[in-house]
Design a protein around this motif. Structure first.
Motif, PDB file in Angstrom:
ATOM      1  N   ARG A   1       0.810  -1.030   0.184  1.00  0.00           N
ATOM      2  CA  ARG A   1       0.059   0.020   0.040  1.00  0.00           C
ATOM      3  C   ARG A   1       0.895   1.394   0.102  1.00  0.00           C
ATOM      4  O   ARG A   1       0.625   2.188  -0.664  1.00  0.00           O
ATOM      5  CB  ARG A   1      -0.903   0.208   1.315  1.00  0.00           C
ATOM      6  CG  ARG A   1      -1.948  -1.249   1.092  1.00  0.00           C
ATOM      7  CD  ARG A   1      -3.294  -1.018   2.022  1.00  0.00           C
ATOM      8  NE  ARG A   1      -3.992  -2.323   1.937  1.00  0.00           N
ATOM      9  CZ  ARG A   1      -5.071  -2.439   2.606  1.00  0.00           C
ATOM     10  NH1 ARG A   1      -5.469  -1.531   3.565  1.00  0.00           N
ATOM     11  NH2 ARG A   1      -5.609  -3.491   2.667  1.00  0.00           N
TER      12      ARG A   1
ATOM     13  N   ILE B   1      -7.609   0.646  -2.142  1.00  0.00           N
ATOM     14  CA  ILE B   1      -8.423   0.244  -1.000  1.00  0.00           C
ATOM     15  C   ILE B   1      -8.146   0.672   0.267  1.00  0.00           C
ATOM     16  O   ILE B   1      -6.569   1.137   0.538  1.00  0.00           O
ATOM     17  CB  ILE B   1      -8.318  -1.435  -1.051  1.00  0.00           C
ATOM     18  CG1 ILE B   1      -8.989  -1.958   0.213  1.00  0.00           C
ATOM     19  CG2 ILE B   1      -6.829  -1.652  -0.780  1.00  0.00           C
ATOM     20  CD1 ILE B   1      -9.225  -3.411   0.471  1.00  0.00           C
TER      21      ILE B   1
ATOM     22  N   SER C   1      -8.557   0.115   4.356  1.00  0.00           N
ATOM     23  CA  SER C   1      -8.872  -0.810   5.218  1.00  0.00           C
ATOM     24  C   SER C   1     -10.287  -0.420   5.910  1.00  0.00           C
ATOM     25  O   SER C   1     -10.314   0.727   6.366  1.00  0.00           O
ATOM     26  CB  SER C   1      -7.880  -1.229   5.963  1.00  0.00           C
ATOM     27  OG  SER C   1      -8.221  -2.270   7.150  1.00  0.00           O
TER      28      SER C   1
ATOM     29  N   TYR D   1     -21.770   3.590   0.997  1.00  0.00           N
ATOM     30  CA  TYR D   1     -21.200   2.255   0.888  1.00  0.00           C
ATOM     31  C   TYR D   1     -22.376   1.498   0.091  1.00  0.00           C
ATOM     32  O   TYR D   1     -23.567   1.751   0.407  1.00  0.00           O
ATOM     33  CB  TYR D   1     -20.907   1.633   2.640  1.00  0.00           C
ATOM     34  CG  TYR D   1     -19.559   1.763   3.159  1.00  0.00           C
ATOM     35  CD1 TYR D   1     -18.538   1.100   2.843  1.00  0.00           C
ATOM     36  CD2 TYR D   1     -19.618   2.859   3.849  1.00  0.00           C
ATOM     37  CE1 TYR D   1     -17.216   1.647   3.354  1.00  0.00           C
ATOM     38  CE2 TYR D   1     -18.418   3.360   4.554  1.00  0.00           C
ATOM     39  CZ  TYR D   1     -17.394   2.808   4.385  1.00  0.00           C
ATOM     40  OH  TYR D   1     -16.146   3.149   4.983  1.00  0.00           O
TER      41      TYR D   1
ATOM     42  N   GLY E   1     -17.317  -6.629  -0.213  1.00  0.00           N
ATOM     43  CA  GLY E   1     -16.036  -5.870  -0.136  1.00  0.00           C
ATOM     44  C   GLY E   1     -16.162  -4.363  -0.185  1.00  0.00           C
ATOM     45  O   GLY E   1     -15.817  -3.611  -0.997  1.00  0.00           O
TER      46      GLY E   1
ATOM     47  N   ASP F   1     -15.446  -1.810   1.677  1.00  0.00           N
ATOM     48  CA  ASP F   1     -14.290  -0.820   1.748  1.00  0.00           C
ATOM     49  C   ASP F   1     -13.397  -0.746   0.674  1.00  0.00           C
ATOM     50  O   ASP F   1     -12.999   0.730   0.332  1.00  0.00           O
ATOM     51  CB  ASP F   1     -13.172  -1.516   2.880  1.00  0.00           C
ATOM     52  CG  ASP F   1     -12.951  -2.792   2.933  1.00  0.00           C
ATOM     53  OD1 ASP F   1     -13.231  -3.625   1.892  1.00  0.00           O
ATOM     54  OD2 ASP F   1     -11.791  -3.444   3.696  1.00  0.00           O
ATOM     55  N   MET F   2     -13.499  -1.719  -0.286  1.00  0.00           N
ATOM     56  CA  MET F   2     -12.701  -1.238  -1.643  1.00  0.00           C
ATOM     57  C   MET F   2     -13.606  -0.722  -2.652  1.00  0.00           C
ATOM     58  O   MET F   2     -13.164   0.019  -3.429  1.00  0.00           O
ATOM     59  CB  MET F   2     -12.113  -2.593  -2.155  1.00  0.00           C
ATOM     60  CG  MET F   2     -11.439  -2.759  -3.536  1.00  0.00           C
ATOM     61  SD  MET F   2     -10.911  -4.451  -3.998  1.00  0.00           S
ATOM     62  CE  MET F   2      -9.653  -3.937  -5.387  1.00  0.00           C
ATOM     63  N   GLU F   3     -14.957  -1.213  -2.711  1.00  0.00           N
ATOM     64  CA  GLU F   3     -15.757  -0.607  -3.500  1.00  0.00           C
ATOM     65  C   GLU F   3     -16.039   0.931  -3.592  1.00  0.00           C
ATOM     66  O   GLU F   3     -16.010   1.496  -4.350  1.00  0.00           O
ATOM     67  CB  GLU F   3     -17.102  -1.399  -3.301  1.00  0.00           C
ATOM     68  CG  GLU F   3     -18.010  -1.486  -4.500  1.00  0.00           C
ATOM     69  CD  GLU F   3     -18.832  -0.450  -4.887  1.00  0.00           C
ATOM     70  OE1 GLU F   3     -18.969   0.054  -5.956  1.00  0.00           O
ATOM     71  OE2 GLU F   3     -19.265   0.621  -3.780  1.00  0.00           O
TER      72      GLU F   3
ATOM     73  N   ILE G   1     -13.980   3.191  -2.440  1.00  0.00           N
ATOM     74  CA  ILE G   1     -12.874   3.839  -3.168  1.00  0.00           C
ATOM     75  C   ILE G   1     -12.889   3.998  -4.475  1.00  0.00           C
ATOM     76  O   ILE G   1     -12.628   4.729  -5.158  1.00  0.00           O
ATOM     77  CB  ILE G   1     -11.428   3.139  -2.758  1.00  0.00           C
ATOM     78  CG1 ILE G   1     -11.431   3.296  -1.028  1.00  0.00           C
ATOM     79  CG2 ILE G   1     -10.231   3.844  -3.073  1.00  0.00           C
ATOM     80  CD1 ILE G   1     -11.265   4.845  -0.723  1.00  0.00           C
TER      81      ILE G   1
ATOM     82  N   TRP H   1     -13.001 -11.582   1.902  1.00  0.00           N
ATOM     83  CA  TRP H   1     -12.187 -10.755   1.217  1.00  0.00           C
ATOM     84  C   TRP H   1     -11.846 -10.999  -0.330  1.00  0.00           C
ATOM     85  O   TRP H   1     -11.952 -10.125  -1.196  1.00  0.00           O
ATOM     86  CB  TRP H   1     -10.869 -10.923   1.747  1.00  0.00           C
ATOM     87  CG  TRP H   1     -10.833 -10.261   3.261  1.00  0.00           C
ATOM     88  CD1 TRP H   1     -11.621  -9.668   3.958  1.00  0.00           C
ATOM     89  CD2 TRP H   1      -9.553 -10.066   4.122  1.00  0.00           C
ATOM     90  NE1 TRP H   1     -11.357  -9.303   5.235  1.00  0.00           N
ATOM     91  CE2 TRP H   1      -9.999  -9.359   4.967  1.00  0.00           C
ATOM     92  CE3 TRP H   1      -8.340 -10.286   3.846  1.00  0.00           C
ATOM     93  CZ2 TRP H   1      -9.087  -9.016   6.201  1.00  0.00           C
ATOM     94  CZ3 TRP H   1      -7.349 -10.123   4.670  1.00  0.00           C
ATOM     95  CH2 TRP H   1      -7.640  -9.428   6.099  1.00  0.00           C
TER      96      TRP H   1
ATOM     97  N   ASN I   1     -13.354  -8.763  -3.421  1.00  0.00           N
ATOM     98  CA  ASN I   1     -12.383  -8.152  -4.358  1.00  0.00           C
ATOM     99  C   ASN I   1     -12.922  -8.569  -5.733  1.00  0.00           C
ATOM    100  O   ASN I   1     -12.986  -7.663  -6.848  1.00  0.00           O
ATOM    101  CB  ASN I   1     -11.007  -9.078  -4.295  1.00  0.00           C
ATOM    102  CG  ASN I   1     -10.047  -8.328  -5.017  1.00  0.00           C
ATOM    103  OD1 ASN I   1     -10.105  -7.517  -5.922  1.00  0.00           O
ATOM    104  ND2 ASN I   1      -8.760  -8.763  -4.654  1.00  0.00           N
TER     105      ASN I   1
ATOM    106  N   THR J   1     -15.864  -6.549  -6.571  1.00  0.00           N
ATOM    107  CA  THR J   1     -15.624  -5.021  -6.999  1.00  0.00           C
ATOM    108  C   THR J   1     -15.152  -4.939  -8.491  1.00  0.00           C
ATOM    109  O   THR J   1     -15.442  -3.958  -9.130  1.00  0.00           O
ATOM    110  CB  THR J   1     -14.682  -4.471  -5.843  1.00  0.00           C
ATOM    111  OG1 THR J   1     -15.417  -4.435  -4.649  1.00  0.00           O
ATOM    112  CG2 THR J   1     -14.423  -2.940  -6.264  1.00  0.00           C
TER     113      THR J   1
END
Length: 358
Positions: free
Chosen positions: A245, A256, A258, A275, A281, A283-285, A287, A329, A333, A336
């Motif tokens: 990261r 991403i 966290s 959200y 996912g 937290d990734m989506e 972003i 996770w 991933n 997303t």
């Protein structure tokens, strides 16, 4: 099978693995280089000045820490006490009780002398129904707000907090995480370190707290995990946060932040609808959507990353829990990437589409 054919296949496989290993090694060397450059740059920027006085001022920007809680009755009081002791003046701790079936809400009411308040709630809030909002009758707990709502999952609880917050920035955390006292000082500073770009999100290093000595919501002694599975995760977290990261942050291509420790510009988070409650996912989506939003409007922006260990959390020590976590996770991933597949090798999104997504 003829020995000659077998030897050709074996030699071919050896070449494939050799090329793959070479590419992987080269990739990690490059990531190490960019991560080191980013760490040195961060250290130089933060080697002077006292941020405690500046960002500890009542004039500092407001920030809301949103902590979803579901059946956290055993530890909720101590966890909230830790969040209320952070070194920052203008912040709010918003605990969202996501339809807990245990005594989570009652313990909060008793420990912090909470009373239900009258507050007009927008009926268009993108979350399950909100049953009540509580504030403390004691001034010492004035920073605490407790939201009681019907169960809708973590993403739904975070959305309720984002919509109810009135501060410029929001932090979305796990309620059982231990945040170091000076964390908000570093986070808010990161939002203001880019004069030509708008910082839309900030993340930080998460460290493994297994076997560490924690008392009263304070980390007293750092210890190596006794469990071997936790030790491997400690190594993995170090590689992921301090190498991967940091490198992507240097390239301004971080995809991403966290879910255990992520802070956002509330205006942009609201603009993209908060959200997504239909993915694991989240937290990734979020972003991805915030980056797309800024790209589509051709506005200069940045997703910042702090290499300081600002958050400590316990990792699974059971193989079953560990496998379930990694399954979640991986599915998040893939979901997303599938949702935003039109960004794949799309030059319209610059580094995001040509480098970090592929």
């Amino acid at each position: 099978m003829d020995n000659g054919v077998f030897n050709v296949i074996l030699e071919y496989l050896n070449i494939v693995f050799l090329v793959f290993s070479g590419m992987l090694f080269t990739l990690y060397v490059l990531m190490a280089y960019f991560a080191t450059r980013n760490s040195i740059h961060y250290k130089n920027k933060n080697s002077f000045g006292n941020i405690t006085k500046t960002l500890g001022s009542p004039l500092a920007p407001g920030i809301t820490i949103i902590a979803p809680a579901y059946n956290e009755g055993l530890t909720i009081v101590e966890n909230v006490r830790s969040l209320l002791s952070l070194q920052y003046v203008n912040y709010e701790v918003m605990v969202v009780n996501d339809g807990s079936k245990d005594d989570t809400l009652q313990k909060l009411i008793d420990a912090y002398h909470l009373e239900k308040i009258d507050r007009e709630i927008d009926p268009h809030i993108k979350s399950k129904p909100i049953r009540g909002i509580y504030k403390s009758t004691q001034r010492s707990f004035a920073k605490l707000t407790v939201v009681d709502k019907a169960n809708g999952g973590k993403s739904d609880a975070l959305n309720a907090g984002i919509f109810l917050s009135e501060n410029k920035y929001v932090g979305c955390i796990d309620v059982d995480c231990l945040i170091v006292p000076e964390a908000l000082l570093h986070v808010v500073k990161s939002f203001y370190q880019h004069s030509q770009k708008r910082v839309i999100a900030v993340g930080g290093v998460i460290r493994v707290a297994n076997s560490c000595k924690i008392s009263g919501g304070t980390l007293e002694e750092i210890r190596l995990p006794k469990n071997w599975l936790a030790r491997f995760q400690l190594l993995e977290y170090t590689r992921s946060f301090l190498l991967g990261r940091m490198a992507w942050g240097r390239l301004d291509s971080l995809l991403i932040i966290s879910g255990a420790f992520g802070f956002f510009d509330r205006e942009i988070a609201l603009a993209v609808g908060g959200y997504d409650t239909h993915t694991v996912g989240e937290d990734m989506e979020i972003i991805f959507r915030m980056r797309r939003y800024m790209h589509d409007r051709k506005e200069p922006y940045h997703v910042a990353y702090i290499p300081d260990p600002l958050c400590w959390t316990e990792v699974p020590e059971s193989r079953k829990i560990f496998i379930n976590q990694r399954d979640r996770w991986a599915r998040g991933n893939l979901e997303t990437l599938s949702t935003h597949k039109d960004m794949f090798f799309n030059p319209r999104y610059g580094r995001l589409g040509l480098l970090s997504y592929p």
